[in-house]
Design a protein around this motif. Sequence first.
Motif, PDB file in Angstrom:
ATOM      1  N   ASN A   7       0.808  -1.213   0.000  1.00 52.70           N
ATOM      2  CA  ASN A   7       0.000   0.000   0.000  1.00 52.70           C
ATOM      3  C   ASN A   7       0.846   1.271   0.000  1.00 52.70           C
ATOM      4  O   ASN A   7       0.319   2.359  -0.209  1.00 52.70           O
ATOM      5  N   ARG A  49      -7.719   3.036   2.473  1.00 52.51           N
ATOM      6  CA  ARG A  49      -8.389   2.467   3.653  1.00 52.51           C
ATOM      7  C   ARG A  49      -7.412   1.652   4.498  1.00 52.51           C
ATOM      8  O   ARG A  49      -7.407   1.749   5.721  1.00 52.51           O
ATOM      9  N   ALA A  50      -6.594   0.855   3.849  1.00 50.47           N
ATOM     10  CA  ALA A  50      -5.622   0.028   4.576  1.00 50.47           C
ATOM     11  C   ALA A  50      -4.617   0.901   5.326  1.00 50.47           C
ATOM     12  O   ALA A  50      -4.292   0.627   6.482  1.00 50.47           O
ATOM     13  N   LEU A  52      -5.068   3.981   6.370  1.00 52.67           N
ATOM     14  CA  LEU A  52      -5.768   4.623   7.488  1.00 52.67           C
ATOM     15  C   LEU A  52      -5.987   3.638   8.635  1.00 52.67           C
ATOM     16  O   LEU A  52      -5.840   4.009   9.803  1.00 52.67           O
ATOM     17  N   ASP A  53      -6.344   2.412   8.309  1.00 56.78           N
ATOM     18  CA  ASP A  53      -6.535   1.398   9.358  1.00 56.78           C
ATOM     19  C   ASP A  53      -5.244   1.156  10.135  1.00 56.78           C
ATOM     20  O   ASP A  53      -5.270   0.905  11.332  1.00 56.78           O
ATOM     21  N   GLN A  54      -4.108   1.249   9.438  1.00 57.45           N
ATOM     22  CA  GLN A  54      -2.822   0.992  10.073  1.00 57.45           C
ATOM     23  C   GLN A  54      -2.346   2.164  10.925  1.00 57.45           C
ATOM     24  O   GLN A  54      -1.777   1.966  11.993  1.00 57.45           O
ATOM     25  N   ALA A  56      -4.091   5.533  11.509  1.00 55.55           N
ATOM     26  CA  ALA A  56      -4.994   6.500  12.136  1.00 55.55           C
ATOM     27  C   ALA A  56      -5.197   6.300  13.639  1.00 55.55           C
ATOM     28  O   ALA A  56      -5.202   7.282  14.381  1.00 55.55           O
ATOM     29  N   PRO A  57      -5.363   5.070  14.118  1.00 54.69           N
ATOM     30  CA  PRO A  57      -5.620   4.920  15.557  1.00 54.69           C
ATOM     31  C   PRO A  57      -4.555   5.562  16.459  1.00 54.69           C
ATOM     32  O   PRO A  57      -4.882   6.126  17.494  1.00 54.69           O
ATOM     33  N   THR A  65      -2.759  12.049   8.453  1.00 53.99           N
ATOM     34  CA  THR A  65      -4.005  11.318   8.670  1.00 53.99           C
ATOM     35  C   THR A  65      -5.167  12.102   8.069  1.00 53.99           C
ATOM     36  O   THR A  65      -6.024  11.541   7.388  1.00 53.99           O
ATOM     37  N   GLN A  69      -7.577  10.971   4.941  1.00 59.19           N
ATOM     38  CA  GLN A  69      -9.030  10.961   5.071  1.00 59.19           C
ATOM     39  C   GLN A  69      -9.675  11.824   3.979  1.00 59.19           C
ATOM     40  O   GLN A  69     -10.687  11.430   3.394  1.00 59.19           O
TER      41      GLN A  69
END
Length: 90
Positions: A7, A49-50, A52-54, A56-57, A65, A69
């Motif tokens: 990615n 999306r991948a 952000l999943d990795q 963003a948290p 970030t 988005q």
Amino acid sequence: MTKGDQNDPKGLIYESYRIPGITPPECRSIFLDWALSLPMEADTKAALRALLDQVAPENLDHPMTGVLQEGLIGMATPRRRGGWKTRPRS
């Protein structure tokens, strides 16, 4: 996230999170470079999306970030900006 995964082939997004004091305009520039570095057959939306999943948290307040988005939202709502179909016909 690992540097140079499918990615983020050049590790641009990975490195952007390690630059102290990076600004949103700098993140947008890196984002453009990232998008242009993806293979033609890559699903850009899925890659976003991948990513952000990795990231963003743990990085909600990071400017990258926000740029990621924005990129995902912008891809969800494409619109026509011009061309012959938008011109009045006689």
